[in-house]
Design an enzyme around this catalytic site. Structure first.
Site, PDB file in Angstrom:
ATOM      1  CE1 TYR A 108     -55.280 -93.561 -35.172  1.00  0.00           C
ATOM      2  CE2 TYR A 108     -56.691 -95.118 -36.335  1.00  0.00           C
ATOM      3  CZ  TYR A 108     -55.812 -94.827 -35.304  1.00  0.00           C
ATOM      4  OH  TYR A 108     -55.442 -95.817 -34.420  1.00  0.00           O
ATOM      5  CE  LYS A 164     -51.667 -95.075 -36.169  1.00  0.00           C
ATOM      6  NZ  LYS A 164     -50.920 -95.393 -34.933  1.00  0.00           N
TER       7      LYS A 164
END
Length: 336
Positions: A203, A207
């Site tokens: 994750y 990002k």
């Protein structure tokens, strides 16, 4: 910029301005918010609906919950132009169908696109394309929609594209790995070794890719365009994103969430600010958080970060062109 955990806590506790202090009249404007059926996307759409857009499209994977969200927003704001359209951003066929529908029913131009749909997996899953689900959703799908709908953005007077990133991009393990050949393919190899490629870091990496891609797309915008492309961080919010965490990760995050997390309404102010605030006119390729322009990670602004952004741009276009034969023509026609 170095952004420590302590900096993150301070940022969380910083009061954010009310939407009324930077709201604008959206009469005649067409707006799309992805992932708008719950949480941050829903609260953002609700704020935007109060500004009277000509059309507000909630782009949602689940039509049932999306239609309910549209009805709730209409009831709460009195805005009768809220609709829900189906979109699974991790599925190229769904992205193409969504943009085809927009071409027929969108009104010819798009003023605001907030790409909020995302996920946070701590286990290995693959999307319908065969790509790892987090990368397929948070990066490839986000990039695909941005490029596919670009012609309609460029037809608007002062269009804005905001890609939802996160402050977790500051804390990616071994970020220099982003500046290597075939990094997306390596992220799609379940056997790839190294902290950067670990699913527990995925994750964070996605990002970082959002920040790098926003900067890359911004750098390729045609001269003279008023379109701006920025990455925006809502901070830690008490949102449904925690539902994707495994039990081990969820418990400490829930404790942290109860202590310092923003409500989804407060977090959504950052999104609304990113797509309507007058003070951001003409600002592009930026990282936005706490309703202001901020500096992204030291890696992003380094020479290796610039190189990683260029590599990501090239690799992403190659992959998306395999999914969608219109991508090369769009890039060649509308971008420099």
């Amino acid at each position: 910029m170095k952004f420590t955990f302590r900096d993150g806590i301070r940022s969380q506790l910083r009061p954010l301005p009310e939407v009324s202090t930077f709201a604008v009249d959206l009469t005649g404007k067409v707006v799309i918010v992805t992932g708008a059926n719950i949480g941050l996307g829903y609260e953002t759409a609700k704020h935007l609906a109060s500004m009277k857009p000509a059309k507000l499209i909630l782009a949602c994977r689940n039509l049932e919950t999306g239609n309910k969200a549209a009805a709730d927003i209409t009831r709460a704001t009195g805005c009768s132009t809220v609709v829900c359209w189906q979109l699974d951003i991790s599925d190229p066929k769904s992205v193409k169908a969504f943009v085809d529908k927009f071409e027929l029913e969108g009104g010819g131009k798009l003023d605001i696109l907030l790409e909020n749909a995302g996920m946070n997996n701590f286990s290995w899953k693959r999307a319908v394309t065969g790509w790892e689900q987090t990368i397929a959703t948070n990066h490839l799908g986000t990039a695909h929609l941005a490029l596919r709908i670009l012609p309609f953005l460029l037809k608007a007077e002062k269009p804005r594209l905001a890609i939802v990133a996160s402050d977790v991009h500051y804390w990616v393990a071994n970020p220099n790995e982003a500046d290597t050949d075939g990094v997306l393919q390596k992220l799609n190899d379940q056997k790839q070794k190294g902290k950067f490629y670990a699913i527990t870091n995925r994750y964070f990496v996605s990002k970082l890719l959002n920040v790098l891609y926003a900067r890359a797309l911004s750098s390729h915008l045609p001269p003279g365009t008023s379109l701006t492309v920025n990455a925006v961080n809502p901070g830690l919010c008490s949102s449904a994103l925690l539902r994707d965490l495994n039990a081990v990760a969820r418990i400490p995050m829930q404790v942290l969430s109860r202590t310092v997390a923003r409500s989804t309404e407060v977090g959504s102010r950052v999104f609304v600010h990113a797509v309507v605030a007058r003070e951001l006119d003409g600002k592009t390729g930026e990282f936005l958080q706490s309703c202001k322009v901020d500096e992204p990670s030291d890696f992003v602004i380094s020479e290796r970060g610039a190189s990683a952004s260029k590599r990501l741009w090239t690799d992403t276009l190659a992959i998306l062109s395999e999914f969608d034969d219109q991508i090369p023509a769009t890039v060649n026609t509308y971008l420099k």
